[in-house]
Design a protein around this motif. Structure first.
Motif, PDB file in Angstrom:
ATOM      1  N   UNK A 213     -15.307   4.493  -0.717  1.00 44.05           N
ATOM      2  CA  UNK A 213     -16.378   3.854  -1.484  1.00 44.05           C
ATOM      3  C   UNK A 213     -16.513   4.469  -2.876  1.00 44.05           C
ATOM      4  N   UNK A 214     -16.253   5.764  -2.990  1.00 43.91           N
ATOM      5  CA  UNK A 214     -16.250   6.384  -4.329  1.00 43.91           C
ATOM      6  C   UNK A 214     -15.071   5.840  -5.129  1.00 43.91           C
ATOM      7  N   UNK A 215     -13.938   5.704  -4.451  1.00 44.42           N
ATOM      8  CA  UNK A 215     -12.740   5.198  -5.139  1.00 44.42           C
ATOM      9  C   UNK A 215     -13.008   3.792  -5.686  1.00 44.42           C
ATOM     10  N   UNK A 216     -13.588   2.935  -4.853  1.00 43.36           N
ATOM     11  CA  UNK A 216     -13.848   1.554  -5.290  1.00 43.36           C
ATOM     12  C   UNK A 216     -14.888   1.525  -6.408  1.00 43.36           C
ATOM     13  N   UNK A 217     -15.822   2.468  -6.368  1.00 42.22           N
ATOM     14  CA  UNK A 217     -16.898   2.465  -7.360  1.00 42.22           C
ATOM     15  C   UNK A 217     -16.417   2.951  -8.727  1.00 42.22           C
ATOM     16  N   UNK A 218     -15.489   3.900  -8.750  1.00 43.27           N
ATOM     17  CA  UNK A 218     -15.176   4.560 -10.025  1.00 43.27           C
ATOM     18  C   UNK A 218     -13.792   4.265 -10.576  1.00 43.27           C
ATOM     19  N   UNK A 219     -12.928   3.596  -9.797  1.00 46.27           N
ATOM     20  CA  UNK A 219     -11.570   3.357 -10.299  1.00 46.27           C
ATOM     21  C   UNK A 219     -11.560   2.214 -11.310  1.00 46.27           C
ATOM     22  N   UNK A 220     -10.826   2.398 -12.402  1.00 46.34           N
ATOM     23  CA  UNK A 220     -10.462   1.246 -13.230  1.00 46.34           C
ATOM     24  C   UNK A 220      -9.287   0.554 -12.549  1.00 46.34           C
ATOM     25  N   UNK A 221      -8.351   1.389 -12.102  1.00 49.65           N
ATOM     26  CA  UNK A 221      -7.202   0.875 -11.347  1.00 49.65           C
ATOM     27  C   UNK A 221      -7.158   1.603 -10.012  1.00 49.65           C
ATOM     28  N   UNK A 222      -7.075   0.839  -8.952  1.00 52.04           N
ATOM     29  CA  UNK A 222      -7.017   1.409  -7.604  1.00 52.04           C
ATOM     30  C   UNK A 222      -5.609   1.172  -7.059  1.00 52.04           C
ATOM     31  N   UNK A 223      -4.991   2.263  -6.590  1.00 54.47           N
ATOM     32  CA  UNK A 223      -3.613   2.182  -6.096  1.00 54.47           C
ATOM     33  C   UNK A 223      -3.621   2.569  -4.630  1.00 54.47           C
ATOM     34  N   UNK A 224      -3.010   1.728  -3.809  1.00 51.84           N
ATOM     35  CA  UNK A 224      -2.996   2.004  -2.366  1.00 51.84           C
ATOM     36  C   UNK A 224      -1.573   2.299  -1.917  1.00 51.84           C
ATOM     37  N   UNK A 225      -1.400   3.471  -1.297  1.00 54.15           N
ATOM     38  CA  UNK A 225      -0.076   3.873  -0.810  1.00 54.15           C
ATOM     39  C   UNK A 225      -0.035   3.873   0.698  1.00 54.15           C
ATOM     40  N   UNK A 226       1.134   3.555   1.218  1.00 52.73           N
ATOM     41  CA  UNK A 226       1.376   3.750   2.642  1.00 52.73           C
ATOM     42  C   UNK A 226       2.866   4.003   2.829  1.00 52.73           C
ATOM     43  N   UNK A 227       3.197   4.964   3.663  1.00 53.20           N
ATOM     44  CA  UNK A 227       4.607   5.271   3.959  1.00 53.20           C
ATOM     45  C   UNK A 227       5.453   5.411   2.698  1.00 53.20           C
ATOM     46  N   UNK A 228       4.920   6.101   1.714  1.00 51.49           N
ATOM     47  CA  UNK A 228       5.701   6.391   0.507  1.00 51.49           C
ATOM     48  C   UNK A 228       5.913   5.208  -0.416  1.00 51.49           C
ATOM     49  N   UNK A 229       5.177   4.131  -0.213  1.00 54.67           N
ATOM     50  CA  UNK A 229       5.330   2.959  -1.083  1.00 54.67           C
ATOM     51  C   UNK A 229       3.969   2.531  -1.605  1.00 54.67           C
ATOM     52  N   UNK A 230       3.964   1.952  -2.805  1.00 50.98           N
ATOM     53  CA  UNK A 230       2.724   1.426  -3.368  1.00 50.98           C
ATOM     54  C   UNK A 230       2.549   0.005  -2.842  1.00 50.98           C
ATOM     55  N   UNK A 231       1.504  -0.195  -2.052  1.00 49.53           N
ATOM     56  CA  UNK A 231       1.287  -1.527  -1.469  1.00 49.53           C
ATOM     57  C   UNK A 231       0.345  -2.378  -2.312  1.00 49.53           C
ATOM     58  N   UNK A 232      -0.599  -1.733  -2.974  1.00 47.55           N
ATOM     59  CA  UNK A 232      -1.540  -2.496  -3.786  1.00 47.55           C
ATOM     60  C   UNK A 232      -1.832  -1.733  -5.067  1.00 47.55           C
ATOM     61  N   UNK A 233      -2.124  -2.494  -6.122  1.00 44.48           N
ATOM     62  CA  UNK A 233      -2.325  -1.898  -7.445  1.00 44.48           C
ATOM     63  C   UNK A 233      -3.188  -2.869  -8.234  1.00 44.48           C
ATOM     64  N   UNK A 234      -4.368  -2.478  -8.653  1.00 48.19           N
ATOM     65  CA  UNK A 234      -5.166  -3.401  -9.459  1.00 48.19           C
ATOM     66  C   UNK A 234      -6.615  -2.973  -9.541  1.00 48.19           C
ATOM     67  N   UNK A 235      -7.441  -3.841 -10.119  1.00 48.80           N
ATOM     68  CA  UNK A 235      -8.876  -3.571 -10.209  1.00 48.80           C
ATOM     69  C   UNK A 235      -9.456  -3.573  -8.791  1.00 48.80           C
TER      70      UNK A 235
END
Ligand SMILES: Nc1ncnc2c1ncn2[C@@H]1O[C@H](COP(=O)(O)OP(=O)(O)OP(=O)(O)O)[C@@H](O)[C@H]1O
Ligand SMILES: [Mg+2]
Length: 285
Positions: A213-235
């Protein structure tokens, strides 16, 4: 398996870029062919399950780990061919779970952030003194400046390390789980400070966080990783969704908008129902 995405096609100003990074330790690589362009002047927050490669990515970007394939460019130069001091003038790293040498005082630790600014010709100056005092004030550790770091509480110690990185006064700051051990008020204060550094002073922050919830509140860009790969990237408004939390964390959660702050928050659906408050009377015989 979910497809990984690449920010290669996204265009924005970026002084720090990982290009086709394959990075690991001794055995199989942890990150495979990962691209990561850090957006200048923003707060970029990395989230992902334990072991997903967040610290590995941060260490590669900060020149602690050398990629076996690909390269990290800082201002267009391969960071692994640049001098330590030159990199440290531009980029500061707070690693995960740092340990201070025994007996080192808070002031001495924070002063280590000034190392890139020293040389044989340039000794300790009033500018260094000011940077250390300012960083200690901002991180709220000035009150115990002369105490040994190893005699402080977990949260106090964490704030000392944050002060050390701030004293380095770099344009790029990478922080691996800076909120560990901090109480919620101090976590919020820290995130507000990071946003201020980015939006008002043009600094670039990359932060690993577990508090979604802190990440969602303060990120300009939120990056989600799983198993060494970037799965999501964006606002956060685009990527902080129930479907992505399921795909990345295997977490069942609702994502709702807090009616007061208008921020997105996630509420795990496996959380137990709140206990009904039952009035318990005392029977007097
Ligand atoms: N020093 C090391 N030597 C060998 N393998 C390592 C080392 N450090 C991490 N790993 C492995 O690399 C993978 C990614 O670890 P990494 O520390 O990047 O994860 P993380 O996303 O930061 O996790 P956490 O949220 O627990 O900090 C894990 O499988 C981990 O076991
Ligand atoms: Mg980590």
């Amino acid at each position: 398996m979910t497809e990984s995405i690449s920010p290669r096609s996204i265009r924005y100003a970026s002084r720090l870029q990982g290009e086709s990074l394959t990075v690991g330790y001794d055995a199989a690589p942890i990150l495979n062919d990962v691209d990561f362009q850090v957006p200048d002047g923003q707060v970029t927050i990395l989230v992902g399950p334990n072991g997903s490669g967040k610290s590995t990515l941060l260490k590669a970007l900060a020149r602690i780990l050398t990629p076996t394939e690909g390269q990290v460019l800082l201002d267009g130069q391969n960071i692994h061919r640049s001098k330590t001091r030159e990199v440290a003038k531009k980029l500061g790293l707070l690693p995960q779970g740092p340990v201070a040498p025994e007996g080192l005082t808070v002031r001495e630790l924070v002063a280590q952030g000034r190392f890139p600014h020293q040389s044989l010709l340039r000794q300790w100056s009033s500018e260094d003194e000011r940077a250390v005092n300012d960083a200690m004030a901002v991180a709220k550790v000035a009150g115990f400046a002369d105490r040994p770091v190893d005699g402080l509480s977990g949260g106090q110690r964490q704030r000392c390390w944050i002060a050390m990185v701030l004293a380095q006064q770099t344009d790029l700051v990478l922080l691996d789980e800076p909120t560990t051990f901090l109480d919620l008020k101090v976590q919020v204060d820290l995130m507000e400070l990071l946003v201020q550094l980015a939006h008002q002073m043009g600094r670039t922050l990359v932060v690993v966080l577990h508090e979604l919830n802190l990440a969602a509140a303060y990120a300009d860009t939120l990056v989600m990783l799983r198993d060494g790969a970037i799965l999501q990237w964006g606002a956060p408004s685009d990527v902080f969704t129930s479907a992505n939390l399921k795909a990345v964390f295997d977490l069942d959660a609702h994502v709702i908008r807090d009616p007061h702050s208008k921020r997105l928050i996630c509420v795990p659906t496996s959380a137990p129902e709140p206990v009904q408050h039952v009035e318990v009377g005392v029977r007097i015989a």
